[in-house]
Design a protein around this motif. Structure first.
Motif, PDB file in Angstrom:
ATOM      1  N   SER A  43       0.884  -1.233   0.109  1.00  0.00           N
ATOM      2  CA  SER A  43      -0.056  -0.091  -0.197  1.00  0.00           C
ATOM      3  C   SER A  43       0.927   1.233   0.086  1.00  0.00           C
ATOM      4  CB  SER A  43      -0.748  -0.134   1.203  1.00  0.00           C
ATOM      5  OG  SER A  43      -0.108   0.229   2.445  1.00  0.00           O
ATOM      6  N   MET A  44       0.262   2.329  -0.543  1.00  0.00           N
ATOM      7  CA  MET A  44       1.111   3.521  -0.442  1.00  0.00           C
ATOM      8  C   MET A  44       1.704   3.886   0.754  1.00  0.00           C
ATOM      9  SD  MET A  44       2.634   5.968  -2.088  1.00  0.00           S
ATOM     10  CE  MET A  44       2.226   5.536  -3.766  1.00  0.00           C
ATOM     11  N   GLY A  55       3.165  10.440  -1.263  1.00  0.00           N
ATOM     12  CA  GLY A  55       3.072   9.384  -2.115  1.00  0.00           C
ATOM     13  C   GLY A  55       2.971  10.011  -3.605  1.00  0.00           C
ATOM     14  N   ARG A  56       2.872  11.314  -3.662  1.00  0.00           N
ATOM     15  CA  ARG A  56       2.939  12.388  -4.966  1.00  0.00           C
ATOM     16  C   ARG A  56       4.395  12.078  -5.470  1.00  0.00           C
ATOM     17  NH1 ARG A  56       2.027  18.243  -3.642  1.00  0.00           N
ATOM     18  NH2 ARG A  56       3.070  18.488  -1.837  1.00  0.00           N
ATOM     19  N   TYR A  57       5.300  12.187  -4.258  1.00  0.00           N
ATOM     20  CA  TYR A  57       6.825  11.920  -5.029  1.00  0.00           C
ATOM     21  C   TYR A  57       7.172  10.579  -5.205  1.00  0.00           C
ATOM     22  CZ  TYR A  57       6.695  16.646  -2.736  1.00  0.00           C
ATOM     23  OH  TYR A  57       6.269  17.793  -2.629  1.00  0.00           O
ATOM     24  N   ILE A  58       6.608   9.492  -4.548  1.00  0.00           N
ATOM     25  CA  ILE A  58       6.970   8.375  -4.694  1.00  0.00           C
ATOM     26  C   ILE A  58       6.606   7.403  -6.019  1.00  0.00           C
ATOM     27  CG2 ILE A  58       6.939   5.872  -3.503  1.00  0.00           C
ATOM     28  CD1 ILE A  58       6.504   7.239  -0.848  1.00  0.00           C
ATOM     29  N   SER A  59       5.199   7.908  -6.280  1.00  0.00           N
ATOM     30  CA  SER A  59       4.343   7.028  -7.538  1.00  0.00           C
ATOM     31  C   SER A  59       5.336   7.354  -8.487  1.00  0.00           C
ATOM     32  CB  SER A  59       3.251   7.632  -7.441  1.00  0.00           C
ATOM     33  OG  SER A  59       2.896   8.974  -7.771  1.00  0.00           O
ATOM     34  N   TRP A  67       6.484  -0.737 -11.528  1.00  0.00           N
ATOM     35  CA  TRP A  67       5.414  -1.212 -10.704  1.00  0.00           C
ATOM     36  C   TRP A  67       4.131  -0.991 -11.151  1.00  0.00           C
ATOM     37  CZ3 TRP A  67       5.932  -2.596  -5.224  1.00  0.00           C
ATOM     38  CH2 TRP A  67       7.279  -2.639  -4.695  1.00  0.00           C
ATOM     39  N   LYS A  68       3.197  -1.559 -10.960  1.00  0.00           N
ATOM     40  CA  LYS A  68       1.644  -1.324 -11.470  1.00  0.00           C
ATOM     41  C   LYS A  68       0.692  -1.085 -10.292  1.00  0.00           C
ATOM     42  CE  LYS A  68       2.796  -3.002 -15.602  1.00  0.00           C
ATOM     43  NZ  LYS A  68       3.089  -2.135 -16.542  1.00  0.00           N
ATOM     44  N   ARG A  69      -0.185  -0.152 -10.691  1.00  0.00           N
ATOM     45  CA  ARG A  69      -1.084   0.044  -9.455  1.00  0.00           C
ATOM     46  C   ARG A  69      -2.376  -0.681  -9.767  1.00  0.00           C
ATOM     47  NH1 ARG A  69      -1.104   6.727 -10.463  1.00  0.00           N
ATOM     48  NH2 ARG A  69      -0.471   5.871 -12.519  1.00  0.00           N
ATOM     49  N   LYS A  70      -3.078  -1.181  -8.872  1.00  0.00           N
ATOM     50  CA  LYS A  70      -4.134  -2.024  -8.707  1.00  0.00           C
ATOM     51  C   LYS A  70      -5.186  -1.777  -7.759  1.00  0.00           C
ATOM     52  CE  LYS A  70      -2.104  -5.351 -11.425  1.00  0.00           C
ATOM     53  NZ  LYS A  70      -2.655  -6.249 -12.480  1.00  0.00           N
ATOM     54  N   TYR A  82      -3.674  -0.626  -4.304  1.00  0.00           N
ATOM     55  CA  TYR A  82      -2.048  -1.198  -3.926  1.00  0.00           C
ATOM     56  C   TYR A  82      -1.145  -1.247  -4.976  1.00  0.00           C
ATOM     57  CZ  TYR A  82      -4.039  -5.526  -6.000  1.00  0.00           C
ATOM     58  OH  TYR A  82      -4.720  -6.378  -6.698  1.00  0.00           O
ATOM     59  N   TRP A  83       0.173  -1.542  -4.665  1.00  0.00           N
ATOM     60  CA  TRP A  83       1.014  -1.470  -5.706  1.00  0.00           C
ATOM     61  C   TRP A  83       1.530  -3.034  -5.933  1.00  0.00           C
ATOM     62  CZ3 TRP A  83       2.716   2.641  -9.008  1.00  0.00           C
ATOM     63  CH2 TRP A  83       2.094   3.873  -8.497  1.00  0.00           C
TER      64      TRP A  83
END
Length: 87
Positions: A43-44, A55-59, A67-70, A82-83
């Motif tokens: 999770s973020m 999270g805006r700096y990590i994504s 990595w994929k967002r699901k 989740y990632w």
């Protein structure tokens, strides 16, 4: 003035890897995890707590690393994001 322009043109055509501090910080943290803990959804909030940032700096780093967002949908209308690490 022409030397300055030539230097800018040279820099624009030079290929060099851009390494962000956030990317290296993430790679160091992720690399320190045990192997069994790496192959699971994250999770973020886990990333935010581990890296002490938003999270805006990590994504962007996660997307660049493959990595994929699901999303996990539920019948109550809420979902969990989740990632998933690259395979």
């Amino acid at each position: 003035m022409s030397a300055y322009i030539k230097r800018l043109e040279n820099l624009a055509t030079t290929d060099f890897p851009v390494r962000s501090p956030m990317r290296q910080q993430f790679l160091d943290w992720y690399g320190a995890l045990p192997e069994i803990a790496r192959q699971r959804p994250f999770s973020m909030i886990e990333f935010e707590r581990a890296l002490a940032t938003q999270g805006r700096y990590i994504s962007p780093v996660l997307l660049a690393l493959g990595w994929k967002r699901k999303r996990r949908w539920s019948s109550q209308g809420q979902y969990h994001r989740y990632w998933v690490p690259p395979q």
